[in-house]
Design a protein around this motif. Structure first.
Motif, PDB file in Angstrom:
ATOM      1  N   VAL A 125       0.834  -1.198   0.000  1.00 42.29           N
ATOM      2  CA  VAL A 125       0.000   0.000   0.000  1.00 42.29           C
ATOM      3  C   VAL A 125       0.874   1.254   0.000  1.00 42.29           C
ATOM      4  N   ALA A 126       0.423   2.296  -0.683  1.00 41.68           N
ATOM      5  CA  ALA A 126       1.042   3.622  -0.517  1.00 41.68           C
ATOM      6  C   ALA A 126      -0.059   4.607  -0.161  1.00 41.68           C
ATOM      7  N   VAL A 127       0.209   5.497   0.774  1.00 44.84           N
ATOM      8  CA  VAL A 127      -0.778   6.491   1.200  1.00 44.84           C
ATOM      9  C   VAL A 127      -0.234   7.874   0.893  1.00 44.84           C
ATOM     10  N   TYR A 128      -0.911   8.582  -0.012  1.00 47.70           N
ATOM     11  CA  TYR A 128      -0.486   9.920  -0.420  1.00 47.70           C
ATOM     12  C   TYR A 128      -1.215  10.948   0.422  1.00 47.70           C
ATOM     13  N   ALA A 129      -0.485  11.684   1.239  1.00 46.47           N
ATOM     14  CA  ALA A 129      -0.972  12.680   2.204  1.00 46.47           C
ATOM     15  C   ALA A 129      -1.428  11.953   3.467  1.00 46.47           C
ATOM     16  N   THR A 130      -0.693  12.177   4.540  1.00 54.93           N
ATOM     17  CA  THR A 130      -0.932  11.394   5.752  1.00 54.93           C
ATOM     18  C   THR A 130      -1.446  12.270   6.895  1.00 54.93           C
ATOM     19  N   GLY A 131      -2.435  13.116   6.581  1.00 54.24           N
ATOM     20  CA  GLY A 131      -3.089  13.942   7.604  1.00 54.24           C
ATOM     21  C   GLY A 131      -4.175  13.155   8.320  1.00 54.24           C
ATOM     22  N   ARG A 176      -5.505  13.515  -0.432  1.00 56.05           N
ATOM     23  CA  ARG A 176      -5.330  14.959  -0.400  1.00 56.05           C
ATOM     24  C   ARG A 176      -6.316  15.710  -1.293  1.00 56.05           C
ATOM     25  N   GLY A 177      -6.753  15.066  -2.381  1.00 53.39           N
ATOM     26  CA  GLY A 177      -7.709  15.737  -3.268  1.00 53.39           C
ATOM     27  C   GLY A 177      -7.077  16.771  -4.174  1.00 53.39           C
ATOM     28  N   LEU A 178      -5.826  16.538  -4.567  1.00 51.88           N
ATOM     29  CA  LEU A 178      -5.150  17.450  -5.495  1.00 51.88           C
ATOM     30  C   LEU A 178      -4.866  16.705  -6.802  1.00 51.88           C
ATOM     31  N   PRO A 179      -5.119  17.357  -7.960  1.00 48.91           N
ATOM     32  CA  PRO A 179      -4.859  16.702  -9.250  1.00 48.91           C
ATOM     33  C   PRO A 179      -3.438  16.140  -9.341  1.00 48.91           C
ATOM     34  N   GLU A 180      -2.455  16.911  -8.931  1.00 50.63           N
ATOM     35  CA  GLU A 180      -1.049  16.485  -8.980  1.00 50.63           C
ATOM     36  C   GLU A 180      -0.818  15.197  -8.166  1.00 50.63           C
ATOM     37  N   THR A 181      -1.348  15.167  -6.945  1.00 51.06           N
ATOM     38  CA  THR A 181      -1.186  13.998  -6.081  1.00 51.06           C
ATOM     39  C   THR A 181      -1.904  12.794  -6.679  1.00 51.06           C
ATOM     40  N   ALA A 218     -11.627  17.008  -3.530  1.00 52.60           N
ATOM     41  CA  ALA A 218     -10.920  18.046  -4.281  1.00 52.60           C
ATOM     42  C   ALA A 218     -11.785  19.296  -4.390  1.00 52.60           C
ATOM     43  N   GLU A 219     -11.183  20.333  -4.885  1.00 55.44           N
ATOM     44  CA  GLU A 219     -11.944  21.539  -5.162  1.00 55.44           C
ATOM     45  C   GLU A 219     -13.008  21.196  -6.206  1.00 55.44           C
ATOM     46  N   TRP A 220     -14.138  21.856  -6.123  1.00 54.14           N
ATOM     47  CA  TRP A 220     -15.270  21.636  -7.018  1.00 54.14           C
ATOM     48  C   TRP A 220     -14.810  21.580  -8.475  1.00 54.14           C
ATOM     49  N   ARG A 221     -15.112  20.494  -9.162  1.00 54.45           N
ATOM     50  CA  ARG A 221     -14.845  20.301 -10.592  1.00 54.45           C
ATOM     51  C   ARG A 221     -13.381  20.137 -10.967  1.00 54.45           C
ATOM     52  N   ALA A 222     -12.518  19.842 -10.001  1.00 56.16           N
ATOM     53  CA  ALA A 222     -11.113  19.586 -10.331  1.00 56.16           C
ATOM     54  C   ALA A 222     -11.009  18.278 -11.119  1.00 56.16           C
ATOM     55  N   THR A 223     -10.117  18.227 -12.097  1.00 56.15           N
ATOM     56  CA  THR A 223      -9.909  17.004 -12.884  1.00 56.15           C
ATOM     57  C   THR A 223      -8.417  16.667 -12.902  1.00 56.15           C
ATOM     58  N   ALA A 224      -8.113  15.415 -13.266  1.00 53.09           N
ATOM     59  CA  ALA A 224      -6.714  14.999 -13.327  1.00 53.09           C
ATOM     60  C   ALA A 224      -6.496  14.128 -14.549  1.00 53.09           C
ATOM     61  N   PRO A 225      -5.399  14.348 -15.298  1.00 51.90           N
ATOM     62  CA  PRO A 225      -5.122  13.523 -16.484  1.00 51.90           C
ATOM     63  C   PRO A 225      -4.473  12.190 -16.095  1.00 51.90           C
ATOM     64  N   VAL A 284       8.791  11.143  -6.171  1.00 48.61           N
ATOM     65  CA  VAL A 284       7.902  10.209  -5.475  1.00 48.61           C
ATOM     66  C   VAL A 284       7.735   8.896  -6.225  1.00 48.61           C
ATOM     67  N   THR A 285       7.365   8.971  -7.508  1.00 50.61           N
ATOM     68  CA  THR A 285       7.067   7.751  -8.255  1.00 50.61           C
ATOM     69  C   THR A 285       8.300   6.848  -8.342  1.00 50.61           C
ATOM     70  N   ALA A 286       9.432   7.438  -8.656  1.00 45.36           N
ATOM     71  CA  ALA A 286      10.669   6.651  -8.754  1.00 45.36           C
ATOM     72  C   ALA A 286      10.971   5.977  -7.413  1.00 45.36           C
ATOM     73  N   ARG A 287      10.760   6.720  -6.341  1.00 45.48           N
ATOM     74  CA  ARG A 287      11.080   6.197  -5.007  1.00 45.48           C
ATOM     75  C   ARG A 287      10.127   5.054  -4.611  1.00 45.48           C
ATOM     76  N   VAL A 288       8.832   5.225  -4.900  1.00 48.40           N
ATOM     77  CA  VAL A 288       7.867   4.165  -4.555  1.00 48.40           C
ATOM     78  C   VAL A 288       8.160   2.906  -5.365  1.00 48.40           C
ATOM     79  N   LEU A 289       8.495   3.080  -6.638  1.00 55.13           N
ATOM     80  CA  LEU A 289       8.831   1.921  -7.476  1.00 55.13           C
ATOM     81  C   LEU A 289      10.084   1.221  -6.944  1.00 55.13           C
ATOM     82  N   GLU A 290      11.052   2.016  -6.524  1.00 57.04           N
ATOM     83  CA  GLU A 290      12.286   1.458  -5.971  1.00 57.04           C
ATOM     84  C   GLU A 290      11.988   0.645  -4.703  1.00 57.04           C
ATOM     85  N   LEU A 291      11.110   1.186  -3.861  1.00 60.87           N
ATOM     86  CA  LEU A 291      10.787   0.517  -2.596  1.00 60.87           C
ATOM     87  C   LEU A 291       9.985  -0.769  -2.800  1.00 60.87           C
ATOM     88  N   THR A 292       9.426  -0.945  -4.008  1.00 62.50           N
ATOM     89  CA  THR A 292       8.604  -2.138  -4.274  1.00 62.50           C
ATOM     90  C   THR A 292       9.235  -3.004  -5.376  1.00 62.50           C
TER      91      THR A 292
END
Ligand SMILES: [Zn+2]
Ligand SMILES: [Zn+2]
Length: 347
Positions: A169-175, A242-247, A267-274, A222-230
């Motif tokens: 498992v990976a957890v992005y944003a640990t609040g 976190r609800g951020l497109p980037e995350t 996320a903010e209302w109507r935010a999208t992510a590619p 982040v991505t390189a590091r998670v791949l390395e750890l797995t």
């Protein structure tokens, strides 16, 4: 002093968690009528009840989830309290209960919208099917966070991710929610839990809750590091809290073949992510949204995990204040100055 109607319980509020969702409302990022009372993650003691309620005693210590199921809509009938039509159509849009009225008024009679039960108050009225007795030995104030932060984490790990023993498992944003995703994933048998955040103190806290590895997204790839750890595989389940497109995009890149991306952060209302479509198709990757959990079946499970000591509330809570400190605590939450969770303590 709100009055409990038929099937409702009056609670003297003891604890109320300071949650990001309230903050979204305060900042106008989530539409909600005003004036209103926020606060949706509460514990308290039973102070009274309306007709049709039995089995409670005055002074009983209880917790409530933020999703109040109507129990009769098409989703509630098949156990999907997390999709309750009335909850979203009435409480989240109009700030009322399901007879179209609020339970909270100003002394001059002006109605106040209630976000869930309107828990940033001395008293709250809650339907009896959302009142759960706290097992002996659990702290009353701190257990308030079982009703949103832990509840939401449980829904994401148990229902959406369907975590199997030994998965990674990976957890992005640990609040507030993310730190509890770590706890619940550990309790339900995750073999490896990678915590990703931009704050070192948050990552240290994540380790204490069961994260096996940490990645600081501000200073590492982040991505390189998670791949390395797995060992290059990626994780079976990536949680975006976190609800951020980037995350969201970063989390999707770390999902192993056949794995799942579970979106928990609002996320903010109507935010999208590619998202890369072909990889999704070829590698059979699933993207699943998860909002809260199924109140009537999952609150007892959450309480059982807490009772057995498989999850902790007190370790997640790092700040406490009175009702009068609420504005400051929300402002600190907004500024990223709260590790884990803050609670309003009225005990
Ligand atoms: Zn919440
Ligand atoms: Zn319903």
């Amino acid at each position: 002093m709100p009055e409990p109607g038929h099937g409702e319980v009056l609670l003297r509020v003891a604890g109320c968690g300071v949650c990001h969702t309230d903050l979204h409302v305060m900042k106008g990022e989530v539409a909600f009528p005003t004036p209103g009372v926020l606060g949706h993650e509460i514990s308290g003691t039973v102070a009274g009840w309306g007709p049709g309620v039995d089995g409670l005693t005055e002074g009983d210590e209880v917790v409530c989830s933020f999703i109040i199921p109507c129990a009769t809509c098409v989703h509630c009938v098949r156990g999907r309290d997390d999709l309750c039509i009335e909850f979203f159509a009435q409480n989240r849009v109009n700030g009322t209960m399901y007879d179209g009225r609020t339970r909270i008024y100003r002394p001059d009679g002006q109605p106040l919208a209630m976000y869930s039960m309107g828990g940033l108050a001395e008293y709250a009225v809650v339907p009896a099917n959302n009142v759960f007795r706290l097992p002996d030995g659990l702290p009353l104030v701190d257990s308030s966070i079982l009703g949103c932060a832990v509840f939401t984490a449980y829904g994401a790990v148990r229902n959406a991710a369907d975590l199997q023993y030994g998965q990674t498992v990976a957890v992005y944003a640990t609040g507030g929610v993310g730190s509890n995703v770590i706890q619940v994933a550990r309790a339900l048998g995750a073999a490896q839990i990678i915590a990703v955040d931009v704050r070192d103190e948050q990552l240290r806290a994540a380790q204490q809750l069961g994260a096996t590895d940490t990645v600081n997204a501000a200073t590492e790839d982040v991505t390189a590091r998670v791949l390395e750890l797995t060992d290059g595989r990626g994780v079976d389940i990536a949680f975006e809290a976190r609800g951020l497109p980037e995350t969201f995009v970063r989390a999707s890149e770390a999902v192993a073949d056949g794995g799942r991306l579970v979106a928990v952060g609002i996320a903010e209302w109507r935010a999208t992510a590619p998202i890369e479509i072909t990889r999704l198709v070829r590698r059979s990757i699933r993207i699943i949204g998860s909002y809260g959990a199924r109140t009537r079946t999952d609150m007892p499970a959450v309480l059982q995990l807490a009772r057995e000591g498989a999850i902790t509330t007190s370790q997640v809570i790092t700040r406490r204040g009175s009702l009068h400190d609420a504005p400051q605590l929300y402002s600190d939450l907004d500024g990223g100055r709260i590790v884990g969770r803050a609670v309003i303590d009225q005990a």
